[in-house]
Design a protein around this motif. Structure first.
Motif, mmCIF file in Angstrom:
data_model
loop_
_atom_site.group_PDB
_atom_site.id
_atom_site.type_symbol
_atom_site.label_atom_id
_atom_site.label_comp_id
_atom_site.label_asym_id
_atom_site.label_seq_id
_atom_site.Cartn_x
_atom_site.Cartn_y
_atom_site.Cartn_z
ATOM 1 N N PRO A 180 -7.179 6.898 7.587
ATOM 2 C CA PRO A 180 -7.214 6.342 6.231
ATOM 3 C C PRO A 180 -5.884 6.508 5.491
ATOM 4 C CG PRO A 180 -9.204 7.585 6.646
ATOM 5 C CD PRO A 180 -8.296 7.838 7.805
ATOM 6 N N ALA A 181 -5.210 7.650 5.700
ATOM 7 C CA ALA A 181 -3.911 7.855 5.047
ATOM 8 C C ALA A 181 -2.888 6.854 5.557
ATOM 9 C CB ALA A 181 -3.423 9.282 5.282
ATOM 10 N N TYR A 182 -2.912 6.612 6.871
ATOM 11 C CA TYR A 182 -1.991 5.621 7.443
ATOM 12 C C TYR A 182 -2.276 4.227 6.890
ATOM 13 C CZ TYR A 182 0.331 2.573 10.779
ATOM 14 O OH TYR A 182 1.110 1.596 11.341
ATOM 15 N N LEU A 183 -3.547 3.890 6.762
ATOM 16 C CA LEU A 183 -3.899 2.589 6.182
ATOM 17 C C LEU A 183 -3.449 2.515 4.719
ATOM 18 C CD1 LEU A 183 -7.470 2.061 7.704
ATOM 19 C CD2 LEU A 183 -5.275 1.179 8.528
ATOM 20 N N GLY A 184 -3.481 3.653 4.006
ATOM 21 C CA GLY A 184 -2.960 3.688 2.643
ATOM 22 C C GLY A 184 -1.461 3.426 2.599
ATOM 23 N N VAL A 185 -0.734 3.997 3.563
ATOM 24 C CA VAL A 185 0.704 3.720 3.667
ATOM 25 C C VAL A 185 0.936 2.232 3.897
ATOM 26 C CG1 VAL A 185 2.757 4.132 5.090
ATOM 27 C CG2 VAL A 185 1.286 6.044 4.456
ATOM 28 N N GLN A 186 0.142 1.653 4.807
ATOM 29 C CA GLN A 186 0.240 0.208 5.055
ATOM 30 C C GLN A 186 0.008 -0.589 3.769
ATOM 31 O OE1 GLN A 186 1.616 -0.661 8.306
ATOM 32 N NE2 GLN A 186 -0.125 -2.003 8.579
ATOM 33 N N CYS A 187 -1.055 -0.237 3.061
ATOM 34 C CA CYS A 187 -1.420 -0.982 1.852
ATOM 35 C C CYS A 187 -0.330 -0.899 0.784
ATOM 36 C CB CYS A 187 -2.739 -0.460 1.284
ATOM 37 S SG CYS A 187 -4.196 -0.898 2.273
ATOM 38 N N SER A 188 0.250 0.278 0.607
ATOM 39 C CA SER A 188 1.266 0.421 -0.441
ATOM 40 C C SER A 188 2.482 -0.445 -0.158
ATOM 41 C CB SER A 188 1.679 1.892 -0.565
ATOM 42 O OG SER A 188 2.331 2.322 0.609
ATOM 43 N N TRP A 189 2.944 -0.431 1.094
ATOM 44 C CA TRP A 189 4.126 -1.236 1.441
ATOM 45 C C TRP A 189 3.815 -2.723 1.340
ATOM 46 C CZ3 TRP A 189 9.204 -0.314 2.253
ATOM 47 C CH2 TRP A 189 9.970 -1.353 2.788
ATOM 48 N N PHE A 190 2.677 -3.142 1.860
ATOM 49 C CA PHE A 190 2.417 -4.572 1.941
ATOM 50 C C PHE A 190 1.868 -5.156 0.647
ATOM 51 C CE2 PHE A 190 2.834 -3.606 6.441
ATOM 52 C CZ PHE A 190 3.691 -4.628 6.815
ATOM 53 N N MET A 191 1.331 -4.336 -0.246
ATOM 54 C CA MET A 191 1.044 -4.853 -1.581
ATOM 55 C C MET A 191 2.357 -5.202 -2.282
ATOM 56 S SD MET A 191 -1.023 -3.212 -4.788
ATOM 57 C CE MET A 191 -1.226 -4.179 -6.291
ATOM 58 N N ALA A 192 3.347 -4.308 -2.139
ATOM 59 C CA ALA A 192 4.673 -4.595 -2.691
ATOM 60 C C ALA A 192 5.283 -5.816 -2.020
ATOM 61 C CB ALA A 192 5.583 -3.382 -2.514
ATOM 62 N N PHE A 193 5.041 -5.954 -0.714
ATOM 63 C CA PHE A 193 5.561 -7.114 0.008
ATOM 64 C C PHE A 193 4.907 -8.405 -0.468
ATOM 65 C CE2 PHE A 193 5.495 -9.948 3.778
ATOM 66 C CZ PHE A 193 6.865 -10.104 3.944
ATOM 67 N N GLY A 194 3.593 -8.341 -0.756
ATOM 68 C CA GLY A 194 2.905 -9.513 -1.291
ATOM 69 C C GLY A 194 3.468 -9.926 -2.645
ATOM 70 N N LEU A 195 3.746 -8.951 -3.512
ATOM 71 C CA LEU A 195 4.400 -9.249 -4.787
ATOM 72 C C LEU A 195 5.759 -9.882 -4.559
ATOM 73 C CD1 LEU A 195 3.433 -5.948 -6.613
ATOM 74 C CD2 LEU A 195 2.956 -8.230 -7.519
ATOM 75 N N GLN A 196 6.498 -9.349 -3.594
ATOM 76 C CA GLN A 196 7.838 -9.865 -3.294
ATOM 77 C C GLN A 196 7.792 -11.296 -2.768
ATOM 78 O OE1 GLN A 196 10.821 -7.387 -1.008
ATOM 79 N NE2 GLN A 196 10.463 -9.001 0.499
ATOM 80 N N LEU A 197 6.781 -11.615 -1.962
ATOM 81 C CA LEU A 197 6.675 -12.964 -1.397
ATOM 82 C C LEU A 197 6.647 -14.041 -2.477
ATOM 83 C CD1 LEU A 197 4.154 -12.648 1.588
ATOM 84 C CD2 LEU A 197 6.545 -13.371 1.703
ATOM 85 N N VAL A 198 6.039 -13.729 -3.628
ATOM 86 C CA VAL A 198 5.971 -14.686 -4.731
ATOM 87 C C VAL A 198 7.164 -14.525 -5.666
ATOM 88 C CG1 VAL A 198 4.656 -15.440 -6.740
ATOM 89 C CG2 VAL A 198 3.464 -14.839 -4.628
ATOM 90 N N LEU A 199 7.449 -13.301 -6.053
ATOM 91 C CA LEU A 199 8.471 -13.061 -7.077
ATOM 92 C C LEU A 199 9.870 -13.418 -6.589
ATOM 93 C CD1 LEU A 199 7.208 -9.667 -8.561
ATOM 94 C CD2 LEU A 199 6.992 -11.958 -9.557
#
Length: 492
Positions: free
Chosen positions: A66-85
């Motif tokens: 679960p901690a590793y999946l949290g690391v994934q989520c934090s990076w790729f949520m930022a990446f999703g924001l970046q894809l649009v912004l």
């Protein structure tokens, strides 16, 4: 005298057999029996301590995934924001409003550092403490986002600031990718040692699902940049936004910093020691990784396939789709959001299906079929289709991408030598990242020369030719997944 002596002997025997004498004898404890009792107590304490430590270890191992999946989520949520912004700030009418070539060059700056630093990142990922490395990189990645937020809030956004952001986040990402992707192998191994049924394919699929969900969350949030969006009547008809681009960039920085917190719950991970020292050590380790890839037909074929994806697919994804959104359908950040959310929803849907099937026999065959569908899906973009049909094409493209990402990672993780895993992963990712800047610049130039629709034949045709070569001249089409082999043929 004799009678007196006989009486004394009888009295002595009577005293020895009296209850008081018996109790006195029983209450005498020898030093040897005391030591024995101490050893027994110590052994009991040791067993208790061992069981407590084992339970603590199992809890630590169980929380790692679960901690590793949290690391994934934090990076790729930022990446999703970046894809649009990122494209919105460069091409949007409210900000820089630049052309396709400028967007292509900016995306080239975003992915070019990986070409330079990704192989070094693979060596660092193997030698360093994986947990500390993830913490450090997540904290460093938050800085460029906050810098860009400051520039936007002050009205001082410039193309040079966007290039600086792209180079900084691209460099950090070059070290992040092999560190994050290699550690999932260790997490799954430790989990399997405590009796879990999680396979490597399932672990990679769960990580991919977390990636897609987090990206979708970031994409949805970024779609409210500088614009209010009204919900449909069946959702209440209320409005969301506008949210300023600077606020969203701050959210992006906070999301990245949260990844450092999740990484605290992970184990240190193994650190590889190759025995080399001095300046040539990194070069020697990289060459060992290159030899491992070249000596394995599956690894070399997958690296070449990822180079083709970088050139033909990522260029279209990062450059052509945002320009189509602006020039053909006349949408801003909300259009980019809808387009990318549709894509990643398709990818998430296919990864959910893959999670059900933990052991796939023909991973390579499924991968190449999905890549063919994605390539053929580009061809209808040669014509102006209704926006809903365009989104349907993007959804199908996303389905294929979800399968491709999960299967390609599983194939490489299976085939790579474990002592060279991070280096092999960095070379595999380099194939992808080396093609991306070239593809982004090429597609940006072609978009300006021929328009965003006519060039669809270029990525579609290029990928179809590469897939055909993979089918007939590499072992990928006929290979069997190791999890399937172990389950079905292990007992034979």
């Amino acid at each position: 005298m004799t009678e007196d002596a006989g009486k004394d002997a009888e009295e002595t025997r009577a005293q020895e057999t009296s209850p008081a004498a018996v109790d006195a004898t029983v209450n005498v404890t020898s030093p040897v029996s005391g030591v024995s009792e101490a050893i027994t107590a110590g052994a009991s304490f040791l067993v208790t301590a061992t069981n407590w430590r084992a339970r603590k270890l199992r809890r630590g191992v169980k929380i790692e995934l679960p901690a590793y999946l949290g690391v994934q989520c934090s990076w790729f949520m930022a990446f999703g924001l970046q894809l649009v912004l990122f494209p919105y700030l460069i091409t949007g009418r409210n900000h820089l409003h630049l052309d396709g070539l400028a967007l292509g060059l900016a995306n080239m700056a975003l992915s070019a550092p990986s070409v330079v630093f990704l192989l070094i990142g693979g060596v660092v990922a193997e030698r360093a403490d994986g947990r500390r490395l993830l913490i450090l990189l997540h904290l460093l990645a938050a800085v460029p986002s906050l810098f860009l937020a400051l520039a936007v809030s002050r009205g001082e956004l410039s193309y040079l600031a966007m290039i600086f952001y792209a180079l900084a986040i691209g460099t950090i990402g070059a070290f992040m990718m092999p560190a994050r992707d290699a550690i999932v192998n260790e997490v799954v191994e430790r989990r399997m040692r405590v009796g879990s049924s999680v396979t490597l394919q399932l672990g990679v699929t769960l990580a991919t699902m977390a990636q897609f969900l987090a990206q979708i969350g970031g994409l949805v949030l970024a779609g409210y940049a500088d614009k209010a969006t009204r919900m449909p009547p069946w959702l209440g008809g209320f409005s969301v936004g506008p949210i300023s681009a600077s606020t969203l960039l701050i959210v992006q920085g906070i999301a990245l910093a949260c990844g450092a917190g999740f990484a605290l719950f992970m184990a240190r991970g193994r650190q590889v020691r190759t025995g080399r020292k001095g300046l040539g050590a990194a070069v020697g380790d990289i060459l060992d990784g290159v030899k491992a890839v070249r000596s394995d037909a599956k690894l070399s074929a997958m690296t070449l396939l990822m180079f083709g994806v970088g050139v033909f697919v990522i260029g279209s994804f990062l450059v052509v789709l945002p320009i189509i959104n602006r020039d053909v359908y006349h949408f801003g950040s909300s259009g980019i959001r809808d387009m990318f959310v549709t894509f990643w929803m398709g990818a998430f849907a296919s990864s959910v299906v893959l999670a059900i099937f933990r052991r796939i026999k023909r991973q390579g065959r499924l991968l190449l079929t999905a890549q063919f569908i994605a390539s053929a899906g580009m061809i209808p973009m040669l014509w102006v289709v209704p926006h809903w049909a365009f989104l349907m094409i993007v959804f199908i493209w996303g389905n294929a991408a979800g399968i491709s990402i999960a299967m390609s990672r599983s194939i490489v993780q299976d085939a790579a030598p474990k002592e060279k895993l991070a280096r092999v992963l960095s070379i595999y990712q380099l194939g992808f990242m080396a093609g991306a800047p070239f593809g982004a610049a090429l597609m940006g130039l072609l978009v300006d020369l021929f328009g965003p629709q006519k060039i669809a034949v270029v990525p579609a045709g290029g990928m179809i030719l590469l897939i055909l070569w993979m089918v007939f001249f590499t072992p990928v089409w006929n290979m069997k997944g190791s999890a399937w082999v172990a389950h079905h043929e292990g007992g034979k």
